[in-house]
Scaffold this active site. Structure first.
Site, short mmCIF file in Angstrom:
data_model
loop_
_atom_site.label_atom_id
_atom_site.label_comp_id
_atom_site.label_asym_id
_atom_site.label_seq_id
_atom_site.Cartn_x
_atom_site.Cartn_y
_atom_site.Cartn_z
N SER A 1 -31.35 17.57 -31.15
CA SER A 1 -31.64 17.96 -32.55
C SER A 1 -30.43 18.56 -33.23
O SER A 1 -30.55 19.46 -34.06
CB SER A 1 -32.79 18.96 -32.66
OG SER A 1 -33.81 18.65 -31.79
N ILE B 1 -27.52 11.89 -38.16
CA ILE B 1 -26.91 12.08 -39.49
C ILE B 1 -25.39 11.96 -39.39
O ILE B 1 -24.74 11.39 -40.28
CB ILE B 1 -27.32 13.45 -40.11
CG1 ILE B 1 -28.84 13.55 -40.25
CG2 ILE B 1 -26.62 13.71 -41.43
CD1 ILE B 1 -29.45 12.53 -41.18
N TYR C 1 -46.39 13.90 -33.85
CA TYR C 1 -46.06 15.26 -33.41
C TYR C 1 -45.05 15.24 -32.26
O TYR C 1 -44.32 16.19 -32.03
CB TYR C 1 -47.31 16.01 -32.93
CG TYR C 1 -48.26 16.37 -34.04
CD1 TYR C 1 -47.84 17.11 -35.15
CD2 TYR C 1 -49.60 16.01 -33.98
CE1 TYR C 1 -48.71 17.44 -36.17
CE2 TYR C 1 -50.48 16.35 -35.00
CZ TYR C 1 -50.03 17.07 -36.09
OH TYR C 1 -50.90 17.40 -37.10
N THR D 1 -17.57 29.57 -28.24
CA THR D 1 -17.15 28.21 -27.88
C THR D 1 -17.59 27.81 -26.46
O THR D 1 -17.48 26.65 -26.09
CB THR D 1 -15.61 28.07 -27.93
OG1 THR D 1 -15.06 28.97 -26.99
CG2 THR D 1 -15.07 28.33 -29.31
N GLN E 1 -17.44 24.15 -24.37
CA GLN E 1 -16.56 23.91 -23.21
C GLN E 1 -17.36 23.36 -22.04
O GLN E 1 -16.96 22.42 -21.37
CB GLN E 1 -15.88 25.21 -22.79
CG GLN E 1 -14.92 25.76 -23.82
CD GLN E 1 -14.31 27.08 -23.34
OE1 GLN E 1 -14.01 27.26 -22.17
NE2 GLN E 1 -14.15 28.01 -24.24
N CYS F 1 -50.86 2.41 -47.03
CA CYS F 1 -51.51 1.94 -45.80
C CYS F 1 -52.88 2.59 -45.64
O CYS F 1 -53.80 2.22 -46.37
CB CYS F 1 -50.59 2.14 -44.60
SG CYS F 1 -50.91 0.93 -43.33
N GLU G 1 -62.37 1.12 -38.28
CA GLU G 1 -61.53 1.99 -37.43
C GLU G 1 -62.24 3.33 -37.22
O GLU G 1 -62.15 3.94 -36.16
CB GLU G 1 -60.16 2.22 -38.10
CG GLU G 1 -59.26 3.14 -37.30
CD GLU G 1 -57.90 3.40 -37.95
OE1 GLU G 1 -57.68 2.97 -39.11
OE2 GLU G 1 -57.06 4.03 -37.29
N HIS H 1 -45.70 -0.47 -46.14
CA HIS H 1 -44.96 0.80 -46.21
C HIS H 1 -43.70 0.65 -47.05
O HIS H 1 -42.62 0.34 -46.51
CB HIS H 1 -44.56 1.24 -44.80
CG HIS H 1 -45.70 1.65 -43.94
ND1 HIS H 1 -46.07 2.96 -43.76
CD2 HIS H 1 -46.58 0.91 -43.23
CE1 HIS H 1 -47.13 3.02 -42.96
NE2 HIS H 1 -47.46 1.79 -42.62
N GLU I 1 -41.92 2.90 -48.27
CA GLU I 1 -40.94 3.97 -47.99
C GLU I 1 -39.83 3.52 -47.03
O GLU I 1 -38.72 4.03 -47.08
CB GLU I 1 -41.66 5.22 -47.44
CG GLU I 1 -42.26 5.12 -46.03
CD GLU I 1 -43.67 4.53 -45.98
OE1 GLU I 1 -44.06 3.82 -46.94
OE2 GLU I 1 -44.37 4.76 -44.98
N1 GLN Z 1 -54.98 3.06 -39.30
C1 GLN Z 1 -54.84 2.05 -40.27
C2 GLN Z 1 -54.70 0.65 -39.66
O1 GLN Z 1 -54.38 0.52 -38.50
C3 GLN Z 1 -53.67 2.34 -41.19
C4 GLN Z 1 -52.33 2.35 -40.51
C5 GLN Z 1 -51.25 3.04 -41.29
O2 GLN Z 1 -51.51 3.83 -42.20
N2 GLN Z 1 -50.01 2.80 -40.94
O3 GLN Z 1 -54.91 -0.33 -40.32
#
Ligand code: GLN
Length: 546
Positions: free
Chosen positions: A17, A22, A57, A192, A196, A384, A408, A510, A512
């Site tokens: 970490s 980066i 997590y 340091t 070392q 999603c 689900e 996604h 992002e």
């Molecule tokens: N749990 C949902 C699925 O498997 C959405 C998955 C997610 O948000 N990446 O379709």
């Protein structure tokens, strides 16, 4: 440019970490900005074949590439910094190395031989390291070795680095070692010794660090650099400080000031030039000088850990800079949301994003949140699982299908508006079996997304098992929620919108993952813009009430 690919290994000592990812990404940026075709890969010393089966997590967000690899979140940083897509070859774990060696053993490729860590595992590591280099697409490959030098699980990797340095020869492969310089406030001193020792541990494995990058809270004085150089066998110019920065996007400039790129290029026998960071610095200027701010609620169940939604948070930084707006992201735990407290928790926000996720925990809170923003005309962005929650909420409260759900959450739901795809029904293995990677999507003319993307077809990355159930499509559309993005091959619904609402967009993919510094994701940019508009409207209402 160069004829042979050059290799840079980034190792870490004392504690992980330290921000190896980066540093690797920042160095890559500086090299790329001088014209070197650069890529980064990450070797992770755990036994999972990929991080796809890990809870956020444990290891933070799982990042997905175009080719459908479930990877370490550092690959997200690599893409955000370089704006070059990564692939399966950019992330390798011990699990994958062993899996591949064992498969070869079963095929009889080592017939007659005892299969061992050295040379078989180390050979496999060496091969994986050189896959990108041998593709001819890159002048420089930076390989980040996860974990800490000295740990049992890192040993085969360090041994592979030792062998590769030897095989490739001088000027073709170098090692950057990252360490921590702790500050003892009682004594007012920087220490340091851990550095070392960490360099010594590396040397015990036969690897000499060429460059030291020292993570520190305070400036390293000249005498301390000389001491480090002397004790660690590195030149003084190769002792680089990595001082705490207010944003990770400052690190390339900090490294440039320290001359990391020059030192590295000199050691690799390559010429250095002044990197062209014009576009990067324009982004930084906008990021640091916002004209106004908005507050977005991020509703999820892993909100305690920042790394769980890393790419979403970074996409907001890119979109904020693009709009010259500071985006404050307020994490809201969906488990603690219910109908009674929803207005108190959400009314001050300028928009909400319902996050991706898996499993039942906290989903009713997400549905309550969608209902609130839908009814109160607050900008909504569902990603999603967030999109799936928006569909369930609409079915329950607008179509009046009170028992609508995703299979689900409720395997025998009476109205499964979100259901397992047919192709998923016989799958029992959990690892690497979701709908993964880039899929194309046709956009409906005159929709929000069509305007936002300014395209008829897009490619976005997926990671899910469940889908919008097309049996309910016409009922849902008639009630006012429209499918504005469709996969042309499977007819699966990828995007939903509510045209009556100022900005209500849910996406099955996604976005992002594809937002980078030089190309902020258009949906995040548009969502932030919508939040700003909503904020001004909220201000107007409260002024009128005074
Ligand atoms: N749990 C949902 C699925 O498997 C959405 C998955 C997610 O948000 N990446 O379709």
């Amino acid at each position: 440019m160069t004829t042979t690919t050059k290799y840079i290994f980034v190792t870490g000592g004392v504690t992980s970490s330290l921000g190896k990812g980066i540093i690797a990404a920042s160095l890559a940026k500086l090299l790329q900005a001088q014209g070197y075709r650069t890529t980064i890969q990450k070797l992770d010393p755990y036994i999972n074949v990929d991080p796809g089966t890990l809870n956020p997590y444990e290891h933070g967000e799982c990042y997905v590439t175009d080719d459908g690899a479930e990877t370490d979140l550092d690959l997200g940083h690599y893409e955000r910094f370089l704006n070059v897509p990564t692939s399966q070859a950019n992330n390798v774990t011990t699990g994958r190395i062993y899996q591949s060696v064992i498969e070869k053993e079963r095929r009889g490729e080592f017939l007659g031989k005892t299969v061992q860590v050295i040379p078989h595992i180390t050979d496999e590591i060496k091969e994986r390291v050189q896959i990108l280099g041998k593709s001819g697409e890159f002048d420089i490959v930076i390989t980040e070795i996860g974990g800490t030098v000295g740990d049992i699980e890192s040993l085969p990797y360090i041994e592979a680095v030792r062998q590769l340095k030897w095989d490739l020869g001088e000027h073709n492969a170098i090692v950057i070692h990252l360490t921590l310089i702790p500050y003892l406030s009682a004594a007012g001193e920087l220490k340091t010794k851990p550095t070392q020792h960490s360099v010594k541990t590396l040397m015990e494995s036969g690897v000499q660090a060429d460059v030291l990058v020292c993570r520190t809270e305070h400036e390293l004085p000249e005498d301390l650099r000389s001491k480090l150089a002397l004790f660690c066998n590195v030149r003084e110019e190769a002792v680089i400080q990595s001082i705490d920065a207010s944003t990770i996007y400052d690190v390339p400039n900090l490294m440039l000031k320290q001359g990391l790129d020059k030192v590295v290029l000199k050691k690799l026998g390559l010429e250095s030039a002044t990197p062209d960071l014009t576009q990067w610095n324009q982004f930084l200027k906008r990021h640091k000088n916002p004209v106004t701010e908005v507050t977005i609620g991020l509703i999820g169940k892993y909100v305690e850990l920042q790394d769980s939604y890393k790419s979403i948070l970074e996409a907001f930084i890119h979109a904020g800079a693009e709009n010259e707006v500071k985006v404050n992201v307020e994490p809201i735990h969906s488990e603690y949301l219910n109908e009674d407290n929803i207005a108190v928790k959400l009314s001050h926000l300028n928009g909400i994003l319902v996050a991706p996720g898996f499993g039942e925990r906290g989903i009713e809170g997400k549905i309550d949140a969608v209902k609130y923003v839908r009814e109160n005309n607050m900008p909504f962005f569902g990603i999603c699982l967030g999109m799936q929650m928006a569909v369930i909420e609409y079915a329950r409260n607008v179509l009046n299908l009170k028992d609508a759900n995703s299979t689900e959450m409720e395997a025998k739901a009476a109205n499964p508006v979100i259901d397992l795809m047919a192709s998923q029904k016989d799958i029992t293995d959990k690892g690497g079996t979701m709908r993964l990677g880039a899929w194309s999507c046709d956009l409906k003319p005159n929709s929000i997304v069509h305007k936002v993307y300014q395209a008829n077809t897009i490619m976005e990355r997926h990671r899910h098992r469940y889908e919008f159930n097309n049996k309910y499509k016409s009922d849902i559309e008639q009630a006012g929620m429209i499918a504005t993005g469709i996969n042309p091959d499977t007819q699966l619904v990828e995007i939903i919108e509510i045209p009556e609402h100022p900005w209500f967009v849910g996406v099955q993919y996604h976005p992002e993952y594809k937002s980078t510094v030089s190309s902020p994701h258009p949906l995040f940019v548009a969502f932030v813009k919508a939040a700003l508009k909503h904020k001004n409207k909220q201000k107007g209402v409260s002024m009128a009430q005074k």
